[in-house]
Design a protein around this motif. Sequence first.
Motif, PDB file in Angstrom:
ATOM      1  N   GLY A   1       0.905  -1.010   0.188  1.00 34.81           N
ATOM      2  CA  GLY A   1      -0.313   0.117  -0.172  1.00 34.81           C
ATOM      3  C   GLY A   1       0.812   1.557   0.072  1.00 34.81           C
ATOM      4  N   ARG A   2       0.068   2.386   0.445  1.00 36.28           N
ATOM      5  CA  ARG A   2       0.930   3.988   0.461  1.00 36.28           C
ATOM      6  C   ARG A   2       1.485   3.945   1.691  1.00 36.28           C
ATOM      7  N   LEU A   3       2.773   4.932   2.026  1.00 35.11           N
ATOM      8  CA  LEU A   3       3.759   5.234   3.115  1.00 35.11           C
ATOM      9  C   LEU A   3       2.813   6.494   3.890  1.00 35.11           C
ATOM     10  N   LEU A   4       2.048   6.320   5.032  1.00 35.13           N
ATOM     11  CA  LEU A   4       1.784   7.194   5.530  1.00 35.13           C
ATOM     12  C   LEU A   4       2.431   7.745   6.532  1.00 35.13           C
ATOM     13  N   SER A   5       3.043   7.508   6.845  1.00 31.92           N
ATOM     14  CA  SER A   5       4.401   7.769   7.461  1.00 31.92           C
ATOM     15  C   SER A   5       5.712   7.440   8.191  1.00 31.92           C
ATOM     16  N   ASP A   6       6.941   8.126   8.011  1.00 30.99           N
ATOM     17  CA  ASP A   6       8.149   7.737   8.176  1.00 30.99           C
ATOM     18  C   ASP A   6       8.909   8.410   9.454  1.00 30.99           C
ATOM     19  N   VAL A   7       8.808   7.871  10.567  1.00 28.54           N
ATOM     20  CA  VAL A   7       9.134   8.684  11.303  1.00 28.54           C
ATOM     21  C   VAL A   7      11.262   7.477  12.214  1.00 28.54           C
ATOM     22  N   LEU A   8      12.150   9.006  12.423  1.00 27.69           N
ATOM     23  CA  LEU A   8      12.996   9.383  13.218  1.00 27.69           C
ATOM     24  C   LEU A   8      13.193   9.470  13.749  1.00 27.69           C
ATOM     25  N   ALA A   9      13.613   7.975  15.049  1.00 26.64           N
ATOM     26  CA  ALA A   9      13.879   8.472  15.905  1.00 26.64           C
ATOM     27  C   ALA A   9      15.511   8.848  16.464  1.00 26.64           C
ATOM     28  N   ARG A  10      15.200   8.966  17.916  1.00 25.71           N
ATOM     29  CA  ARG A  10      16.762  10.132  18.381  1.00 25.71           C
ATOM     30  C   ARG A  10      17.340   8.679  18.582  1.00 25.71           C
ATOM     31  N   ASP A  11      17.513   7.383  18.266  1.00 27.70           N
ATOM     32  CA  ASP A  11      18.525   6.457  18.588  1.00 27.70           C
ATOM     33  C   ASP A  11      18.666   5.938  16.945  1.00 27.70           C
ATOM     34  N   GLY A  12      18.121   6.346  15.955  1.00 24.62           N
ATOM     35  CA  GLY A  12      18.094   6.585  14.729  1.00 24.62           C
ATOM     36  C   GLY A  12      17.739   5.487  13.740  1.00 24.62           C
ATOM     37  N   SER A  13      16.457   3.964  14.803  1.00 23.62           N
ATOM     38  CA  SER A  13      15.485   3.629  14.270  1.00 23.62           C
ATOM     39  C   SER A  13      14.780   4.523  13.518  1.00 23.62           C
ATOM     40  N   ARG A  14      13.338   4.060  12.530  1.00 22.33           N
ATOM     41  CA  ARG A  14      13.009   4.260  11.734  1.00 22.33           C
ATOM     42  C   ARG A  14      11.722   3.878  12.024  1.00 22.33           C
ATOM     43  N   THR A  15       9.887   4.334  12.382  1.00 22.20           N
ATOM     44  CA  THR A  15       8.937   4.087  12.484  1.00 22.20           C
ATOM     45  C   THR A  15       8.236   4.128  11.217  1.00 22.20           C
ATOM     46  N   LEU A  16       7.769   3.392  10.220  1.00 23.14           N
ATOM     47  CA  LEU A  16       7.348   3.499   8.965  1.00 23.14           C
ATOM     48  C   LEU A  16       6.239   2.551   8.656  1.00 23.14           C
ATOM     49  N   ASP A  17       4.488   3.286   8.772  1.00 23.91           N
ATOM     50  CA  ASP A  17       3.521   2.476   8.120  1.00 23.91           C
ATOM     51  C   ASP A  17       2.765   3.022   7.366  1.00 23.91           C
ATOM     52  N   TRP A  18       2.888   1.513   6.780  1.00 26.17           N
ATOM     53  CA  TRP A  18       2.011   0.891   5.358  1.00 26.17           C
ATOM     54  C   TRP A  18       0.307   0.374   5.766  1.00 26.17           C
ATOM     55  N   LEU A  19      -0.088   1.600   5.034  1.00 25.02           N
ATOM     56  CA  LEU A  19      -2.128   1.324   4.586  1.00 25.02           C
ATOM     57  C   LEU A  19      -2.613   0.170   3.271  1.00 25.02           C
TER      58      LEU A  19
END
Length: 821
Positions: free
Chosen positions: A189-207
Amino acid sequence: MRLPLSLLACCAAASLDAQSNAERMANDHYTRSHDYDLIHQRIELSNFNWDSTSFDGQVATTLVARRAGLDSVILDAGAKLVLKSVTRAGGGTLRTGRHGDTLVVFLARPVAFGDTVRFTITYHGVVESGHGLTFISSEGRPHRPRQIWSQGEDDNNHLWFPTYDFPNDKMTWEVVATVPKGMTAVSNGRLLSDVLARDGSRTLDWLQDKPSATYLVSIIVAPLVKIHDAWRTIPVDYYVYHEDSALARPLFKITPDMIDTYSRLTGVAYPWAKYAQTTVADFFGGMENVSATTLVDWLPGPRDYQDRPWYPWILIPHELSHQWFGDYVTTENWANMWLNEGFAEFMPGQYWGQKLGTHAEQDYFLDEYDQFMQIDHDRRMPVAALGSNNIYPKGALVLEMLKRYLGDQRFWASVHRYLVDHAFANATTDDLRQAVLDATGENLDWFWDQWIYQAGYPEFVVTAKYDSSAATLTLVVQQTQQDSSKADSTGLRYTTPAAFRMPVTVRVGTAPGRGDVIARAQLSRRQDTIVVRDVKSPPTMVIFDDGNTILKRLTFDQPTAWLATQLRRDPDLWNRHWVIAQLGQRPGDTTAAAALAQAATGADYFLTRAGAAQALAAFPEGVALPPLQAAARDTAAQVRAAAIEALGNLGGDRAVALARQAWTSDSSDPVRAAAVVVLARGDSSARRALILQALRTPSYRDAVQTAAYRVIAQTGDTTMVDSVDARAGEHRFAAHVLAVLASRGNARALDLLVKRLDDERAYVRRWALEAFRFTLRRDIAQPKLQAVGAGLKFADTRQAAAELLQQWQQGGGGGGGGGDQ
């Protein structure tokens, strides 16, 4: 609850042992029952751990009751998934029960038919890598970054998230993945969000906001670069390793045009929010996860396109076509899987026919024909049957035959009706037949019965007799196929029709200036007679099934002159292929030699030139050498490779000289690989140096190295044992060559193979055990593994060896045949 397949057809009118394959398919015998409609799942994943192949997960499920008084929900959930809690919407814990891969969620109260149910499962996910999710570590190997990829088909997605894991229920979903620093996550699907955390990890939300089957839910976690493209306003993205970024666009740039062509042919515009293609390691090929195809990381380099690599020719267009056939319209059950795979194997031929012309389409289906014949020889099954072995090539060939029968306009109208009528839903084989009926008004029940629900194909034996006084040519057409399959334990037997019904066209060449005489007839019996009238001069050629409209095997003994004329005049590649095979069996016939020589050097399509060159290998050197020398300089690499191989069969100094020239100067890896084999056979004094050089020569998909390994295996050259073993960490094939040599009695090869079971590198140990399983003779492999298994250094290899020994003792596990390779 997942029930054995034998219990799933409780509504069938007849007893199972009385039902034919067609009846089982028509009665939807293989479709699983469940009492809810899965609507949506939100899947959250985090804390991926490569060492323990684990992660943390949470799945919020929305479903609708399909029966009154629904008090529990049965889900598929891997036994290794550790449940932490199950809570209902609004709060409150729900009770659960588990048995193997079945999870039962007991609702707080029974709900009415049509009511909506929501609950959230929080769990710690543990998988056996390669089952549902595959965790890949670099292991110190090049071109292999740490990564994770999922594989759901047929029913493996429940091993990493609780769901309904069967194709006959569709849902929307959301995948939210938190991944380590330096990595990204690709999903549907489509990428709703891509959030970069302070520790360098990323949270990606696909719908994924349009429904599809749960086996198509996917996730890839890896350090990837995105190359962006588009079709109209739809994003078309290519995700590859950073080191492959320069290779991505040259390979994938055909994708938007393929999307456009498929949209135009089917009359259904690409239906998803994006199309992504992501490459990963150790993948089997490709998987059509909806809007997010997963592909193997074998990207060709600039030099490799001259050899028409499999990747752009078949893999990319095959997986793309699944976005319509499999994802948009999905098989109701796995017995109808040919609807997914047959269409996906068919559509690349349509694309190349549209772009490169009729010969390219025929070329594609000729390869499908060769694959089909080999598979059918091994085991004969219908395309529409549970566990069918022939859903790919026969499925594609039957669809191509249907297109020839209906004509382009009626065929694509039928396909459009099929897609539109079952959009975002499921279909069975009979739904496709109904779509043809609705679109064209023609009931093709007879076609479905013989080509789809039954097995086999017509085996024609044709004889021809010309009557000059009556100006007629009479063809007697016999169908000789045998119906010899036996019933299985349930009473099911896959039948082969005694006579296939199909229209056929016969083309008869006559004297120059008179033109061809064409006759059409209907075949329907074990023996049919076709009388071609108005043949006013002796035939110069006779083409049975002009245009190759019937999937068949043909025996038709003809004068060489007829065959030579057909080879020169017939535009159809299958017919040419058949003629070349007939002429190749006549090595003492100068007319046959001349026809093949002309085709090898002058035919208008490279595949015909290559086939004729191969056939010339059976002819005397005096007639074969001149055309083969010319073919060795052909502009098409496939023709040059065929010529070099044929020269190797002829032998002689000139063949060796041409092979040496190809080895030193040809730009094509397959041509150089062919030259290695010829030189090793023709110049034994230089063989060792040549093989060592070939083993050091990089090539796409290791074509040159593999040729060198094959020479060692075929010649049984034990002087190369240490050289092969030295490369056990570079090429998977090395362990198999050691197994071949060990199968022939070389004790050192066996000792070295056993030592590789204790190699510090896990992948080398896996390759060595594969060689024990598949290549080393069983009478050597089994006692040796019994002797050393318990003392192996690494626990994973000890366990894998014990499992293999157990499989062998139970009569399975594969069997080596190294002594015959």
